[in-house]
Design a protein around this motif. Structure first.
Motif, PDB file in Angstrom:
ATOM      1  N   ARG A   1     -23.066 -82.559 -26.992  1.00  0.00           N
ATOM      2  CA  ARG A   1     -24.229 -83.024 -26.234  1.00  0.00           C
ATOM      3  C   ARG A   1     -24.256 -82.464 -24.815  1.00  0.00           C
ATOM      4  O   ARG A   1     -25.313 -82.167 -24.289  1.00  0.00           O
ATOM      5  CB  ARG A   1     -24.272 -84.547 -26.246  1.00  0.00           C
ATOM      6  CG  ARG A   1     -24.895 -85.038 -27.541  1.00  0.00           C
ATOM      7  CD  ARG A   1     -24.451 -86.413 -27.976  1.00  0.00           C
ATOM      8  NE  ARG A   1     -25.039 -86.724 -29.275  1.00  0.00           N
ATOM      9  CZ  ARG A   1     -24.600 -86.232 -30.434  1.00  0.00           C
ATOM     10  NH1 ARG A   1     -23.586 -85.411 -30.458  1.00  0.00           N
ATOM     11  NH2 ARG A   1     -25.190 -86.577 -31.568  1.00  0.00           N
ATOM     12  N   LYS A   2     -23.085 -82.302 -24.210  1.00  0.00           N
ATOM     13  CA  LYS A   2     -23.028 -81.703 -22.867  1.00  0.00           C
ATOM     14  C   LYS A   2     -23.525 -80.260 -22.922  1.00  0.00           C
ATOM     15  O   LYS A   2     -24.284 -79.826 -22.062  1.00  0.00           O
ATOM     16  CB  LYS A   2     -21.599 -81.736 -22.308  1.00  0.00           C
ATOM     17  CG  LYS A   2     -21.200 -83.068 -21.745  1.00  0.00           C
ATOM     18  CD  LYS A   2     -19.806 -83.025 -21.160  1.00  0.00           C
ATOM     19  CE  LYS A   2     -19.423 -84.397 -20.619  1.00  0.00           C
ATOM     20  NZ  LYS A   2     -18.041 -84.447 -20.152  1.00  0.00           N
ATOM     21  N   GLU A   3     -23.067 -79.536 -23.947  1.00  0.00           N
ATOM     22  CA  GLU A   3     -23.497 -78.140 -24.089  1.00  0.00           C
ATOM     23  C   GLU A   3     -25.002 -78.065 -24.310  1.00  0.00           C
ATOM     24  O   GLU A   3     -25.687 -77.233 -23.715  1.00  0.00           O
ATOM     25  CB  GLU A   3     -22.749 -77.472 -25.252  1.00  0.00           C
ATOM     26  CG  GLU A   3     -21.287 -77.226 -24.954  1.00  0.00           C
ATOM     27  CD  GLU A   3     -20.475 -76.784 -26.166  1.00  0.00           C
ATOM     28  OE1 GLU A   3     -21.012 -76.745 -27.295  1.00  0.00           O
ATOM     29  OE2 GLU A   3     -19.286 -76.475 -25.975  1.00  0.00           O
ATOM     30  N   SER A   4     -25.529 -78.937 -25.151  1.00  0.00           N
ATOM     31  CA  SER A   4     -26.972 -78.956 -25.409  1.00  0.00           C
ATOM     32  C   SER A   4     -27.744 -79.297 -24.143  1.00  0.00           C
ATOM     33  O   SER A   4     -28.760 -78.665 -23.839  1.00  0.00           O
ATOM     34  CB  SER A   4     -27.305 -79.975 -26.499  1.00  0.00           C
ATOM     35  OG  SER A   4     -26.732 -79.600 -27.723  1.00  0.00           O
ATOM     36  N   ALA A   5     -27.262 -80.299 -23.411  1.00  0.00           N
ATOM     37  CA  ALA A   5     -27.939 -80.711 -22.176  1.00  0.00           C
ATOM     38  C   ALA A   5     -27.975 -79.557 -21.172  1.00  0.00           C
ATOM     39  O   ALA A   5     -29.000 -79.330 -20.520  1.00  0.00           O
ATOM     40  CB  ALA A   5     -27.239 -81.928 -21.569  1.00  0.00           C
ATOM     41  N   ASP A   6     -26.873 -78.816 -21.074  1.00  0.00           N
ATOM     42  CA  ASP A   6     -26.825 -77.669 -20.153  1.00  0.00           C
ATOM     43  C   ASP A   6     -27.849 -76.607 -20.557  1.00  0.00           C
ATOM     44  O   ASP A   6     -28.549 -76.048 -19.712  1.00  0.00           O
ATOM     45  CB  ASP A   6     -25.427 -77.057 -20.124  1.00  0.00           C
ATOM     46  CG  ASP A   6     -24.412 -77.941 -19.420  1.00  0.00           C
ATOM     47  OD1 ASP A   6     -24.830 -78.865 -18.678  1.00  0.00           O
ATOM     48  OD2 ASP A   6     -23.203 -77.718 -19.614  1.00  0.00           O
ATOM     49  N   ILE A   7     -27.921 -76.322 -21.847  1.00  0.00           N
ATOM     50  CA  ILE A   7     -28.884 -75.325 -22.341  1.00  0.00           C
ATOM     51  C   ILE A   7     -30.311 -75.779 -22.044  1.00  0.00           C
ATOM     52  O   ILE A   7     -31.131 -75.002 -21.575  1.00  0.00           O
ATOM     53  CB  ILE A   7     -28.684 -75.076 -23.853  1.00  0.00           C
ATOM     54  CG1 ILE A   7     -27.358 -74.354 -24.079  1.00  0.00           C
ATOM     55  CG2 ILE A   7     -29.841 -74.272 -24.433  1.00  0.00           C
ATOM     56  CD1 ILE A   7     -26.921 -74.290 -25.531  1.00  0.00           C
ATOM     57  N   TYR A   8     -30.587 -77.053 -22.305  1.00  0.00           N
ATOM     58  CA  TYR A   8     -31.935 -77.575 -22.052  1.00  0.00           C
ATOM     59  C   TYR A   8     -32.293 -77.482 -20.567  1.00  0.00           C
ATOM     60  O   TYR A   8     -33.420 -77.146 -20.202  1.00  0.00           O
ATOM     61  CB  TYR A   8     -32.063 -79.028 -22.522  1.00  0.00           C
ATOM     62  CG  TYR A   8     -32.037 -79.191 -24.025  1.00  0.00           C
ATOM     63  CD1 TYR A   8     -32.661 -78.273 -24.870  1.00  0.00           C
ATOM     64  CD2 TYR A   8     -31.391 -80.272 -24.617  1.00  0.00           C
ATOM     65  CE1 TYR A   8     -32.638 -78.428 -26.248  1.00  0.00           C
ATOM     66  CE2 TYR A   8     -31.370 -80.431 -25.994  1.00  0.00           C
ATOM     67  CZ  TYR A   8     -31.995 -79.509 -26.799  1.00  0.00           C
ATOM     68  OH  TYR A   8     -31.973 -79.673 -28.160  1.00  0.00           O
ATOM     69  N   LYS A   9     -31.327 -77.775 -19.686  1.00  0.00           N
ATOM     70  CA  LYS A   9     -31.580 -77.684 -18.248  1.00  0.00           C
ATOM     71  C   LYS A   9     -31.890 -76.247 -17.845  1.00  0.00           C
ATOM     72  O   LYS A   9     -32.776 -76.004 -17.038  1.00  0.00           O
ATOM     73  CB  LYS A   9     -30.381 -78.213 -17.460  1.00  0.00           C
ATOM     74  CG  LYS A   9     -30.299 -79.707 -17.426  1.00  0.00           C
ATOM     75  CD  LYS A   9     -29.091 -80.178 -16.645  1.00  0.00           C
ATOM     76  CE  LYS A   9     -28.974 -81.684 -16.700  1.00  0.00           C
ATOM     77  NZ  LYS A   9     -27.741 -82.168 -16.085  1.00  0.00           N
ATOM     78  N   GLN A  10     -31.128 -75.295 -18.406  1.00  0.00           N
ATOM     79  CA  GLN A  10     -31.352 -73.882 -18.093  1.00  0.00           C
ATOM     80  C   GLN A  10     -32.745 -73.442 -18.522  1.00  0.00           C
ATOM     81  O   GLN A  10     -33.356 -72.590 -17.883  1.00  0.00           O
ATOM     82  CB  GLN A  10     -30.311 -73.003 -18.802  1.00  0.00           C
ATOM     83  CG  GLN A  10     -28.925 -73.124 -18.236  1.00  0.00           C
ATOM     84  CD  GLN A  10     -27.891 -72.414 -19.113  1.00  0.00           C
ATOM     85  OE1 GLN A  10     -28.225 -71.772 -20.100  1.00  0.00           O
ATOM     86  NE2 GLN A  10     -26.620 -72.553 -18.749  1.00  0.00           N
ATOM     87  N   GLN A  11     -33.237 -74.029 -19.600  1.00  0.00           N
ATOM     88  CA  GLN A  11     -34.553 -73.662 -20.112  1.00  0.00           C
ATOM     89  C   GLN A  11     -35.677 -74.498 -19.511  1.00  0.00           C
ATOM     90  O   GLN A  11     -36.824 -74.373 -19.921  1.00  0.00           O
ATOM     91  CB  GLN A  11     -34.571 -73.795 -21.644  1.00  0.00           C
ATOM     92  CG  GLN A  11     -33.617 -72.835 -22.316  1.00  0.00           C
ATOM     93  CD  GLN A  11     -33.538 -73.048 -23.820  1.00  0.00           C
ATOM     94  OE1 GLN A  11     -34.008 -74.050 -24.347  1.00  0.00           O
ATOM     95  NE2 GLN A  11     -32.948 -72.094 -24.511  1.00  0.00           N
ATOM     96  N   GLY A  12     -35.316 -75.372 -18.568  1.00  0.00           N
ATOM     97  CA  GLY A  12     -36.330 -76.179 -17.902  1.00  0.00           C
ATOM     98  C   GLY A  12     -36.851 -77.331 -18.743  1.00  0.00           C
ATOM     99  O   GLY A  12     -37.951 -77.828 -18.508  1.00  0.00           O
ATOM    100  N   ARG A  13     -36.101 -77.765 -19.729  1.00  0.00           N
ATOM    101  CA  ARG A  13     -36.521 -78.855 -20.602  1.00  0.00           C
ATOM    102  C   ARG A  13     -35.777 -80.134 -20.225  1.00  0.00           C
ATOM    103  O   ARG A  13     -34.905 -80.603 -20.937  1.00  0.00           O
ATOM    104  CB  ARG A  13     -36.246 -78.507 -22.071  1.00  0.00           C
ATOM    105  CG  ARG A  13     -37.055 -77.372 -22.641  1.00  0.00           C
ATOM    106  CD  ARG A  13     -38.561 -77.655 -22.694  1.00  0.00           C
ATOM    107  NE  ARG A  13     -38.926 -78.911 -23.315  1.00  0.00           N
ATOM    108  CZ  ARG A  13     -39.258 -79.054 -24.596  1.00  0.00           C
ATOM    109  NH1 ARG A  13     -39.291 -78.025 -25.390  1.00  0.00           N
ATOM    110  NH2 ARG A  13     -39.586 -80.237 -25.065  1.00  0.00           N
ATOM    111  N   GLU A  14     -36.129 -80.697 -19.076  1.00  0.00           N
ATOM    112  CA  GLU A  14     -35.481 -81.912 -18.589  1.00  0.00           C
ATOM    113  C   GLU A  14     -35.645 -83.074 -19.568  1.00  0.00           C
ATOM    114  O   GLU A  14     -34.763 -83.908 -19.695  1.00  0.00           O
ATOM    115  CB  GLU A  14     -36.026 -82.304 -17.211  1.00  0.00           C
ATOM    116  CG  GLU A  14     -35.586 -81.382 -16.094  1.00  0.00           C
ATOM    117  CD  GLU A  14     -34.090 -81.387 -15.858  1.00  0.00           C
ATOM    118  OE1 GLU A  14     -33.449 -82.444 -15.917  1.00  0.00           O
ATOM    119  OE2 GLU A  14     -33.543 -80.290 -15.623  1.00  0.00           O
TER     120      GLU A  14
END
Length: 148
Positions: free
Chosen positions: A61-74
């Motif tokens: 989940r941490k990895e997914s959250a980081d990817i989402y943040k990088q893609q601007g999907r807060e």
């Protein structure tokens, strides 16, 4: 065992209509069910195995959250962080970097390791000692720093 607690928590979350908590609890339950049925395991899952499963779920989940943040999907990042909070509640208290470093220094002293070449030996001891209490990546960084 954690599975009995999870079942009770799921019922409470359903009654409270707490979707974030429900998602996290269901993820834990699914991981536990998979672990029980994989490779013909007939025994009960040990606490150590449960802890590893929880760590794996949090890491994913941490990895997914980081990817989402990088893609601007807060919006998606928030969902992952909510689940991390639910899953983390079933894990032992995480140690801070200073506490981890103190334990690692002691392990290095006890093992007699003197160089980065002996990092594997120290990592084995550290992972056993700090299981569930610290992130593996942080442990590796601190061991390498102490041996360098």
């Amino acid at each position: 065992m954690i599975s009995n607690t999870i079942d009770q928590e799921i019922k409470q979350a359903m009654l409270a209509k707490d979707q974030a908590k429900l998602r996290g609890l269901r993820a834990i339950k699914a991981a536990l069910l998979l672990a029980k049925t994989e490779k013909g395991t007939s025994e009960e899952i040990t606490e150590e195995t449960e802890l590893k499963l929880l760590q794996k779920l949090v890491k994913q989940r941490k990895e997914s959250a980081d990817i989402y943040k990088q893609q601007g999907r807060e919006d998606l990042s928030i969902v992952e962080e909510e689940e991390i909070a639910v899953i983390s509640a079933f894990m032992p208290k995480q140690l801070d970097a200073a506490e981890i470093e103190q334990i690692i220094v002691q392990l290095i002293k006890d093992s007699g390791a003197t160089s980065v070449k002996e990092m594997g030996k120290v990592m084995g001891l550290a992972n056993k000692e700090l299981a569930g209490k610290a992130d593996g990546k942080l442990i590796a960084e601190l061991v390498k720093k102490q041996l360098a």
